[in-house]
Design a protein around this motif. Structure first.
Motif, short mmCIF file in Angstrom:
data_model
loop_
_atom_site.label_atom_id
_atom_site.label_comp_id
_atom_site.label_asym_id
_atom_site.label_seq_id
_atom_site.Cartn_x
_atom_site.Cartn_y
_atom_site.Cartn_z
N ALA A 31 -4.51 -8.01 -0.91
CA ALA A 31 -4.07 -7.36 -2.14
C ALA A 31 -5.17 -7.37 -3.18
O ALA A 31 -5.32 -6.42 -3.96
N ALA A 32 -5.98 -8.42 -3.20
CA ALA A 32 -7.07 -8.51 -4.18
C ALA A 32 -8.17 -7.50 -3.89
O ALA A 32 -8.99 -7.21 -4.78
N LEU A 33 -8.21 -6.96 -2.69
CA LEU A 33 -9.26 -6.00 -2.32
C LEU A 33 -8.85 -4.56 -2.56
O LEU A 33 -9.65 -3.65 -2.32
N THR A 34 -7.64 -4.32 -3.03
CA THR A 34 -7.16 -2.95 -3.20
C THR A 34 -6.98 -2.62 -4.67
O THR A 34 -6.77 -3.50 -5.51
N PRO A 35 -7.05 -1.33 -5.02
CA PRO A 35 -6.85 -0.93 -6.41
C PRO A 35 -5.47 -1.29 -6.94
O PRO A 35 -5.27 -1.38 -8.15
N ALA A 36 -4.51 -1.48 -6.05
CA ALA A 36 -3.14 -1.76 -6.48
C ALA A 36 -2.87 -3.26 -6.62
O ALA A 36 -1.73 -3.68 -6.76
N ALA A 37 -3.92 -4.10 -6.59
CA ALA A 37 -3.73 -5.55 -6.55
C ALA A 37 -2.86 -6.05 -7.69
O ALA A 37 -1.99 -6.89 -7.50
#
Length: 387
Positions: free
Chosen positions: A259-265
């Motif tokens: 999740a930390a690696l995605t724009p939606a984190a």
């Protein structure tokens, strides 16, 4: 033969119009035969008129009505054989041509379905004209061979059609892939370039600024690395050379890292029990999660929820969004190689969900879609770790 799938403009009347040419040829030959010495001009005239009438009807016959033309043609062929004393030498080639036409424009079962009527059209005139048993018995060879001609042609046409569709899909995918790569690589490279230019303009930045710029550049280079890894994995999956380094992986920690690696984190909720452990390749599991969260962010709406639950020896891992969901007509192709994204976005190359499913299957699991009302839920089944 046409290369368009059934129902598209240009194909709806193709079968009828090719039949028109076949019937017109039969009608013209019947007229030509009338001038031969000893010809039965009256019978030939009936055959010629019937064939030309069929040709006119065929010209305007849509695809769904084309099989009825074959039935009508068999009736005319039966009359022709009877009128000429049961001699099938003139009608035999047209039986074969008729089934070749059936094979070109219809599925294989059509030829098989016409076989009983073909047998009747061939045998009835022979019986009516009192032909010897050996002549009547020729139907045992003639009808199956004629039917086989139509079926073989139909199967070959379908194979060629599928191959052409696959080639066209691959070409569309490659074209879309180039556009996607240009966008997905250019954006992080621009961010890296901006960070480097800012560092170059200020040789002695504040430690906090240097850390912020370096972190930004590292995130973007990691994004490029993941993109390259995904493309490499696509090739490995396609050629059957994918290898997994499986070990116990705590699922909640993996979900938080992805999740930390995605724009939606910042908009992603993790509903994964802390004690769930899966038997997986950590890098491939991260790829599955990043692809699913990224797909939800692109095609769905917040909030995005990552959840998991144990189901015996397996774990169901899901990513849900609260958007409009996937239309019914898009669901069957969601995980296909060249399918568009979950939302049917133009230009999407359909790589992420295909990789998700193939990676899940490589672990002995699978992937599926579920409507969430509202939204979409993609579920991946993975093996649970057993010590």
């Amino acid at each position: 033969m046409t290369d368009r799938p059934p129902g598209e403009p240009g194909r709806t009347r193709a079968a009828g119009r090719s039949a028109c040419g076949l019937f017109a040829l039969a009608g013209v030959l019947a007229f030509a035969g009338m001038v031969q010495p000893g010809a039965r001009a009256g019978d030939l005239l009936v055959v010629a008129v019937a064939d030309l009438a069929l040709a006119a009807v065929a010209w305007w016959t849509p695809q769904r009505g084309a099989p009825l033309l074959a039935v009508a043609a068999l009736v005319v062929l039966a009359y022709s054989a009877w009128a000429f004393g049961g001699v099938a030498a003139g009608t035999g080639p047209f039986f074969v041509l008729l089934f070749a036409w059936v094979g070109l424009h219809h599925p294989p079962w059509t030829a098989v379905a016409l076989a009983p009527l073909t047998a009747s059209a061939y045998v009835a005139p022979l019986l009516a004209t009192h032909q010897p048993p050996e002549v009547v018995g020729s139907a045992v060879v003639f009808v199956p061979v004629t039917t086989a001609v139509g079926e073989v042609i139909a199967r070959r046409v379908r194979q060629l059609h599928r191959a052409r569709m696959q080639v066209e899909a691959a070409e569309r995918w490659r074209a879309a892939l180039m556009v996607t790569l240009a966008h997905d690589v250019r954006a992080p490279l621009t961010s890296v370039q901006m960070a480097l230019e800012m560092l170059d303009d200020d040789p002695q930045p504040e430690p906090s600024d240097r850390h912020r710029l370096a972190a930004s550049a590292l995130r973007q280079t990691a994004r490029i690395t993941r993109l390259a890894g995904g493309l490499l994995d696509a090739g490995r999956i396609e050629h059957g050379t994918l290898r997994l380094d499986r070990r116990p992986v705590p699922l909640r920690a993996a979900a938080e890292a992805a999740a930390a690696l995605t724009p939606a984190a910042a908009l992603t909720f993790i509903a994964v029990p802390a004690d769930l452990v899966v038997d997986a390749d950590p890098d491939r599991l991260e790829q599955i999660l990043v692809n699913l969260i990224g797909n939800a962010a692109r095609h769905g709406a917040a909030p995005f929820v990552v959840a998991a639950s144990a189901d015996g020896a397996a774990v169901d891992l899901s990513v849900r969004d609260h958007g409009t969901g996937v239309p019914d007509d898009k669901r069957a192709a969601l995980f296909e190689r060249y399918a568009p994204g979950a939302g049917g976005t133009p230009g999407s190359v359909g790589l992420g969900l295909w990789i998700v499913r193939e990676l899940a299957r490589a672990h002995g699991g699978d992937a599926r879609y579920e409507p969430a009302e509202p939204g979409a839920r993609f579920v991946v089944r993975l093996p649970a770790w057993s010590a």
